[in-house]
Design an enzyme around this catalytic site. Structure first.
Site, PDB file in Angstrom:
ATOM      1  N   GLU A 120     -12.708  -2.126  -7.612  1.00  0.00           N
ATOM      2  CA  GLU A 120     -12.596  -1.521  -6.275  1.00  0.00           C
ATOM      3  C   GLU A 120     -13.242  -0.140  -6.277  1.00  0.00           C
ATOM      4  OE1 GLU A 120     -12.457  -1.601  -3.284  1.00  0.00           O
ATOM      5  OE2 GLU A 120     -10.441  -1.584  -2.441  1.00  0.00           O
ATOM      6  N   ASP A 121     -13.659   0.317  -5.106  1.00  0.00           N
ATOM      7  CA  ASP A 121     -14.270   1.647  -5.034  1.00  0.00           C
ATOM      8  C   ASP A 121     -13.250   2.766  -5.201  1.00  0.00           C
ATOM      9  OD1 ASP A 121     -13.067   1.112  -2.577  1.00  0.00           O
ATOM     10  OD2 ASP A 121     -14.893   1.314  -1.392  1.00  0.00           O
TER      11      ASP A 121
ATOM     12  N   ARG B  15     -23.280   4.470   2.326  1.00  0.00           N
ATOM     13  CA  ARG B  15     -22.943   3.664   1.145  1.00  0.00           C
ATOM     14  C   ARG B  15     -24.005   3.794   0.059  1.00  0.00           C
ATOM     15  NH1 ARG B  15     -18.671   0.180   2.374  1.00  0.00           N
ATOM     16  NH2 ARG B  15     -18.565  -0.560   4.509  1.00  0.00           N
TER      17      ARG B  15
ATOM     18  N   PHE C 249     -11.960  12.938   2.313  1.00  0.00           N
ATOM     19  CA  PHE C 249     -12.659  11.699   2.632  1.00  0.00           C
ATOM     20  C   PHE C 249     -14.040  11.723   1.995  1.00  0.00           C
ATOM     21  CE2 PHE C 249     -14.724   8.380   5.035  1.00  0.00           C
ATOM     22  CZ  PHE C 249     -13.731   7.422   5.022  1.00  0.00           C
TER      23      PHE C 249
ATOM     24  N   ASP D 275      -6.392   4.538  -2.555  1.00  0.00           N
ATOM     25  CA  ASP D 275      -5.954   5.578  -1.631  1.00  0.00           C
ATOM     26  C   ASP D 275      -4.438   5.440  -1.450  1.00  0.00           C
ATOM     27  OD1 ASP D 275      -6.357   7.661   0.231  1.00  0.00           O
ATOM     28  OD2 ASP D 275      -6.574   6.251   1.878  1.00  0.00           O
TER      29      ASP D 275
HETATM   30  P1  IMP Z   1      -5.827   1.736   0.228  1.00  0.00           P
HETATM   31  O1  IMP Z   1      -5.416   0.342   0.553  1.00  0.00           O
HETATM   32  O2  IMP Z   1      -5.213   2.737   1.163  1.00  0.00           O
HETATM   33  O3  IMP Z   1      -5.633   2.119  -1.214  1.00  0.00           O
HETATM   34  O4  IMP Z   1      -7.328   1.850   0.640  1.00  0.00           O
HETATM   35  C1  IMP Z   1      -8.359   1.536  -0.121  1.00  0.00           C
HETATM   36  C2  IMP Z   1      -9.570   1.350   0.767  1.00  0.00           C
HETATM   37  O5  IMP Z   1      -9.679   2.368   1.769  1.00  0.00           O
HETATM   38  C3  IMP Z   1     -10.822   1.478  -0.049  1.00  0.00           C
HETATM   39  O6  IMP Z   1     -11.258   0.237  -0.495  1.00  0.00           O
HETATM   40  C4  IMP Z   1     -11.794   2.094   0.936  1.00  0.00           C
HETATM   41  O7  IMP Z   1     -12.484   1.076   1.624  1.00  0.00           O
HETATM   42  C5  IMP Z   1     -10.970   2.861   1.906  1.00  0.00           C
HETATM   43  N1  IMP Z   1     -10.978   4.306   1.631  1.00  0.00           N
HETATM   44  C6  IMP Z   1      -9.953   5.057   1.182  1.00  0.00           C
HETATM   45  N2  IMP Z   1     -10.302   6.343   1.018  1.00  0.00           N
HETATM   46  C7  IMP Z   1     -11.595   6.410   1.376  1.00  0.00           C
HETATM   47  C8  IMP Z   1     -12.545   7.489   1.405  1.00  0.00           C
HETATM   48  O8  IMP Z   1     -12.275   8.655   1.063  1.00  0.00           O
HETATM   49  N3  IMP Z   1     -13.790   7.160   1.814  1.00  0.00           N
HETATM   50  C9  IMP Z   1     -14.160   5.895   2.187  1.00  0.00           C
HETATM   51  N4  IMP Z   1     -13.299   4.875   2.181  1.00  0.00           N
HETATM   52  C10 IMP Z   1     -12.026   5.120   1.772  1.00  0.00           C
HETATM   53 MG    MG Z   2     -12.742  -0.928   0.367  1.00  0.00          MG
END
Ligand code: IMP
Ligand code: MG
Length: 174
Positions: free
Chosen positions: A97-98, A163, A150, A101
């Site tokens: 995963e990237d 991207r 962000f 969060d």
């Molecule tokens: P989570 O489910 O809240 O952990 O969110 C993860 C997803 O939110 C990642 O796969 C990203 O697509 C998106 N995301 C969270 N933070 C960022 C950010 O700082 N920039 C871009 N996308 C983000």
């Molecule tokens: Mg994502």
């Protein structure tokens, strides 16, 4: 609204770290095959670079899930937008995963993939924003812990843009 990007992690720093993680993964999975699952779209850039640094046999698949839309805040539950092609039975799954969060995406995915009969499921993310965690999730391999800002680049987008930046940057709104 005008926005600019401030470099947080250079391409060189990211490449060095990806090499290290690749070596660590290769050691941890010595003698096994790894089934890499890249989370589209953001995780695909990291997945390709990381896969090249792993020396044990790998197979790859992709999945697309959504939680965010075009906003900079978390939407809650995840939705499967594109499912896997391959069956997971008995496989050593490593999710790529990237960013972690709130933790919701990886938390949901881990449960879902375990449920599909994988031998084991481990998690790997290029970035981690620990201050934002809402759901507990144990990520096995993390590239960098970053502050609550962000970020874009290396697969990560802001409204589908940026991207393709070869580095990670913070979006600043002036
Ligand atoms: P989570 O489910 O809240 O952990 O969110 C993860 C997803 O939110 C990642 O796969 C990203 O697509 C998106 N995301 C969270 N933070 C960022 C950010 O700082 N920039 C871009 N996308 C983000
Ligand atoms: Mg994502």
């Amino acid at each position: 609204m005008a926005e600019r990007i401030e470099v947080l992690l250079t391409e060189e720093k990211i490449n060095t770290r990806i090499r290290e993680i690749g070596e660590q993964i290769s050691k941890d999975y010595a003698g096994e095959n790894i089934h890499l699952i890249g989370i589209l779209k953001g995780g695909s850039f990291f997945m390709c670079e990381l896969a090249k640094r792993i020396s044990v046999p790998v197979t790859i698949d992709f999945m697309s899930v959504s939680s965010y839309g075009d906003q900079t805040v978390s939407g809650g539950k995840i939705k499967i937008k594109k499912d896997l092609d391959e069956d997971l039975t008995g496989k050593h799954v490593l999710v790529i995963e990237d960013i972690v969060d709130t933790g919701r995406t990886l938390n949901c995915l881990e449960a879902l993939l375990k449920d599909r009969g994988a031998a084991d499921v481990k998690l790997c993310a290029l970035l981690d924003k620990p201050d934002r965690r809402e759901v507990s999730v144990a990520v096995d391999y993390v590239g960098f812990q970053i502050p609550d800002e962000f970020v874009v680049g290396y697969g990560l987008d802001y409204a589908q843009r940026y991207r393709n930046l070869p580095y990670i940057g913070v979006v600043k709104f002036d």
